[in-house]
Design an enzyme around this catalytic site. Sequence first.
Site, PDB file in Angstrom:
ATOM      1  N   LYS A  55      -7.772  -2.873   3.502  1.00 38.43           N
ATOM      2  CA  LYS A  55      -6.482  -2.251   3.828  1.00 38.43           C
ATOM      3  C   LYS A  55      -6.040  -2.666   5.221  1.00 38.43           C
ATOM      4  O   LYS A  55      -6.871  -2.893   6.111  1.00 38.43           O
ATOM      5  CB  LYS A  55      -6.541  -0.738   3.671  1.00 38.43           C
TER       6      LYS A  55
ATOM      7  N   ARG B  91      -3.518   8.922  -5.286  1.00 41.80           N
ATOM      8  CA  ARG B  91      -4.105   8.024  -6.276  1.00 41.80           C
ATOM      9  C   ARG B  91      -4.386   8.772  -7.569  1.00 41.80           C
ATOM     10  O   ARG B  91      -4.900   9.881  -7.551  1.00 41.80           O
ATOM     11  CB  ARG B  91      -5.402   7.471  -5.716  1.00 41.80           C
TER      12      ARG B  91
ATOM     13  N   PHE C  40      -1.893  -0.316 -10.206  1.00 41.69           N
ATOM     14  CA  PHE C  40      -2.504  -1.468  -9.537  1.00 41.69           C
ATOM     15  C   PHE C  40      -3.846  -1.892 -10.125  1.00 41.69           C
ATOM     16  O   PHE C  40      -4.408  -2.889  -9.688  1.00 41.69           O
ATOM     17  CB  PHE C  40      -2.630  -1.240  -8.031  1.00 41.69           C
TER      18      PHE C  40
ATOM     19  N   LYS D 261       0.880  -1.183   0.000  1.00 38.74           N
ATOM     20  CA  LYS D 261       0.000   0.000   0.000  1.00 38.74           C
ATOM     21  C   LYS D 261       0.910   1.225   0.000  1.00 38.74           C
ATOM     22  O   LYS D 261       1.498   1.571   1.027  1.00 38.74           O
ATOM     23  CB  LYS D 261      -0.931  -0.005   1.214  1.00 38.74           C
TER      24      LYS D 261
HETATM   25  P1  AMP Z   1      -7.085   5.008   2.307  1.00 40.25           P
HETATM   26  O1  AMP Z   1      -6.728   6.274   1.582  1.00 40.25           O
HETATM   27  O2  AMP Z   1      -6.398   4.864   3.617  1.00 40.25           O
HETATM   28  O3  AMP Z   1      -8.583   4.801   2.367  1.00 40.25           O
HETATM   29  O4  AMP Z   1      -6.544   3.773   1.448  1.00 40.25           O
HETATM   30  C1  AMP Z   1      -6.929   3.528   0.134  1.00 40.25           C
HETATM   31  C2  AMP Z   1      -5.939   4.174  -0.823  1.00 40.25           C
HETATM   32  O5  AMP Z   1      -4.686   3.480  -0.820  1.00 40.25           O
HETATM   33  C3  AMP Z   1      -6.349   4.091  -2.259  1.00 40.25           C
HETATM   34  O6  AMP Z   1      -7.304   5.083  -2.583  1.00 40.25           O
HETATM   35  C4  AMP Z   1      -5.047   4.317  -2.982  1.00 40.25           C
HETATM   36  O7  AMP Z   1      -4.822   5.712  -3.108  1.00 40.25           O
HETATM   37  C5  AMP Z   1      -3.994   3.812  -2.009  1.00 40.25           C
HETATM   38  N1  AMP Z   1      -3.213   2.652  -2.479  1.00 40.25           N
HETATM   39  C6  AMP Z   1      -1.885   2.517  -2.320  1.00 40.25           C
HETATM   40  N2  AMP Z   1      -1.447   1.354  -2.809  1.00 40.25           N
HETATM   41  C7  AMP Z   1      -2.522   0.705  -3.321  1.00 40.25           C
HETATM   42  C8  AMP Z   1      -2.719  -0.548  -3.957  1.00 40.25           C
HETATM   43  N3  AMP Z   1      -1.709  -1.404  -4.172  1.00 40.25           N
HETATM   44  N4  AMP Z   1      -3.978  -0.884  -4.334  1.00 40.25           N
HETATM   45  C9  AMP Z   1      -5.014  -0.043  -4.124  1.00 40.25           C
HETATM   46  N5  AMP Z   1      -4.891   1.163  -3.521  1.00 40.25           N
HETATM   47  C10 AMP Z   1      -3.660   1.539  -3.113  1.00 40.25           C
END
Ligand code: AMP
Length: 591
Positions: free
Chosen positions: A424, A256, A341, A251
Site C-alpha cells: 500500500k 472491506r 478487487f 485504494k
Molecule cells: P489498510 O487498511 O490501510 O491496511 O489497507 C488495506 C485495506 O485497503 C484492505 O484491507 C482493503 O480494505 C482496502 N483496499 C482498498 N482498495 C483496495 C484494493 N484495490 N485492493 C486491495 N485492498 C484495497
Amino acid sequence: MLYEELASTYDRLESTSSRLEMTSILADFFRQVEASELRQVVYLTQGKLNPDHVTEKLGMADKMILKAIVDASRLQESYVNDLWMKEGDLGAVAEKVAAERVQTNLFSQPLTLDRVLTNLRSIEGAEGKNSQTKRIRLLTSLLHDASPLESRYLCRTVTGRMRVGAASMTILDALASAFGVKEDRQDIERAFNVSSDIGAVAESLARDGIEGVRGIDVQVGRPVRSMLAERLSSMEEILTKLGGRCALEYKYDGIRVQAHISEDEVKLYSRRLEDLTANFPDVVESLRSSFKGQAAIVEGECVPVDLKTGRLLPFQEVAHRRRKFGMEEAVRDYPVKIFLFDCLRMDEADMTLRPFSERRTALEENLEESEGLLFSRLEIVDSVAEAEDFFESALVAGCEGIMAKSLAENSVYRTGNRGFLWIKYKKDYRGDLNDSFDLVIVGAYTGKGKRKGLYGALLMAVHDPETGMFQTVCKLGSGFDDAFLAELPGMLEGHRSSGPSDLLSTRMEADHWFEPAIVLEVMGAEISVSPTHTAAEGLLPEGSGLAVRFPRFTGKVRDDKSAEQATNATELLTMYRGQTSTSDSGASAKF
Ligand code: AMP
C-alpha cells in the site's frame, strides 16, 4: 473428560508469559484429549463456543454473573459486591467465594466437560422474557459444583475475557507439536486461514492426520482470513520490490467486504469475519444481479457515495451517521458502491493459489459491472512516472492512495497474511514522516481542566503477532473533538480490566486499563527509540522499544479491524528503519 483438566491447564497457561512454554503446556494437554472433544476444547481455550465467524452470544452482563456467584454461595450480596470492588475481576471473585464455601458444600458433583458445554450452550441460546433468570440459573448450577479454579474460568468464559493468552498462532504451534507434524505447520496454518475455524482444523488433525488438514479448502459460506498488504514509502522502492513491473489499483477508503455468493443467498463478511449482510442490502442486490456463475467468493471495498455530487465519501462519515441515526437512514442517504478487487473461489475452483492476473480475469469474466458494482480501477505500470500519474489520479478520484500488486507467477492470495505481494502507498506516506498507524487502546488517563469527567488521554499499543502480545507505543491526547471525547467512555466500558491486560507488555502506568479491542487511526510525525514504551521489544536491544512521537487521532475509529489486525511491531520497526535511512537527523541509532 472433567472440566478440571481444562481449568488446571488454563491456570498453568496463565502463570507463564513464555510462548514456548505455553505451546508445550497446550501440546501436552491436546495429546490427552479425545478427537471427538478436541474441537470444543480448542474453542473453550479461546473463551468461546464457536469458530471466529459465528457471532458469540455467550457473554453475560457483570451484574448477572455476580448474582449467580451470590446464589451459588449463599453469601451476603454486599460481601460479594465488596469483593468485586476490590478484585475487579469476576473470575477472581468467584474463585475466592468458592474457596470459602468449599468445606460446607457436601453434595457437589464433579463437573464434566459435557455438562459445562450443555449449560454454556443453553446460556448462549436463552431468549425471550425470562432469559436473564434462565442464564443466571444455568451458571449458578455450574458454580454450585465448581472448584475454586473451575469457578474462575467459568466466570471468565461468560464475561468474554479468558485472559489465558492462548493466541491462535500458539494453538496452531501446539497442535503441530501434539500430533507430531511440526514440519507441516504451514499446512495447518493454511487450513486455519481458509476456514477461519481453528476447532475444525484441530478435530481434522486428530481424526485424519495431516492429510485431513490438507483437504480443508476454501468454501462458500465460510469466510477466509483476508490477505493483507505491506507498506513502502516511495514508488521507486515499490517498483524495485515488485520486479520493475506491477499492477496498480486505486485504494478505496471504505470497508472491506468478502462476498460469498451461492445459488440461494449472498453473504457479506467483514475483515474481522463478522456477518455484514444486513448492513448492505444494496450491495447484496448488486452482486446477485451481476453474477453469472453458480457460486463464488469475491472481495471488494464498499464505499459510500454522495447522492448529490456522485463523489466517493470517506467511510468514517457514514459509520458516524449510522451510530447516530441507524442503518436504514444511512442506506437511503448514502448508497454504497462496491469496488471488486479479488476472487477467492469461482464455481468449483479454489482461486487462492492462482496468480493475481488469473484471479482478476475470473472476476471480470463472471461478473458484470453496474451502477453499484465496479471493478477496482487498475493499470499495469513499469515506470515511476506512470505510477506517480496513477497515484495522482487516485487522489483526485477521492481515494486514499494506491495498492501495488505483484504480477509474478507466485502472486497467490496469501490468506491471513501480510506480505509484499500487495504493497500500500498512501498520501500520508510521501515526503516527511507523516505516517498513519492503526493503534489499539489499552489504557486511559483521567481528564483534567476542560476534559474533567472524561478521559484526557489514551495509552496506545501495537500488536506483536509472534508473541500474541500488545506493546505500548504512545500516549495519545490530541485530535479528539468534543463528540468523540463524549463517546469514548461508552465505547470502552465493556472492555475495562482491573489492571494491565495479561496480553499487554507495558512499562507505562495508566489510570484506567482496557482489554485490547478498539483500534484508532493515528498520525505520527516520527518514530523514535524509547526507554518507556515496549513496541518492537524483542527485536531491539534489551530495555528499549519504539515510540510514535506527536501522535494525533485522525478521527477514524477502525471498526473494521480487530485488535490483532492493528499495526504490528515488525511493520513499525520497518518504518523506523526506513525513516532513519531517509531522514537527515539520523534519529539516533539504527537497528
Ligand atoms: P489498510 O487498511 O490501510 O491496511 O489497507 C488495506 C485495506 O485497503 C484492505 O484491507 C482493503 O480494505 C482496502 N483496499 C482498498 N482498495 C483496495 C484494493 N484495490 N485492493 C486491495 N485492498 C484495497
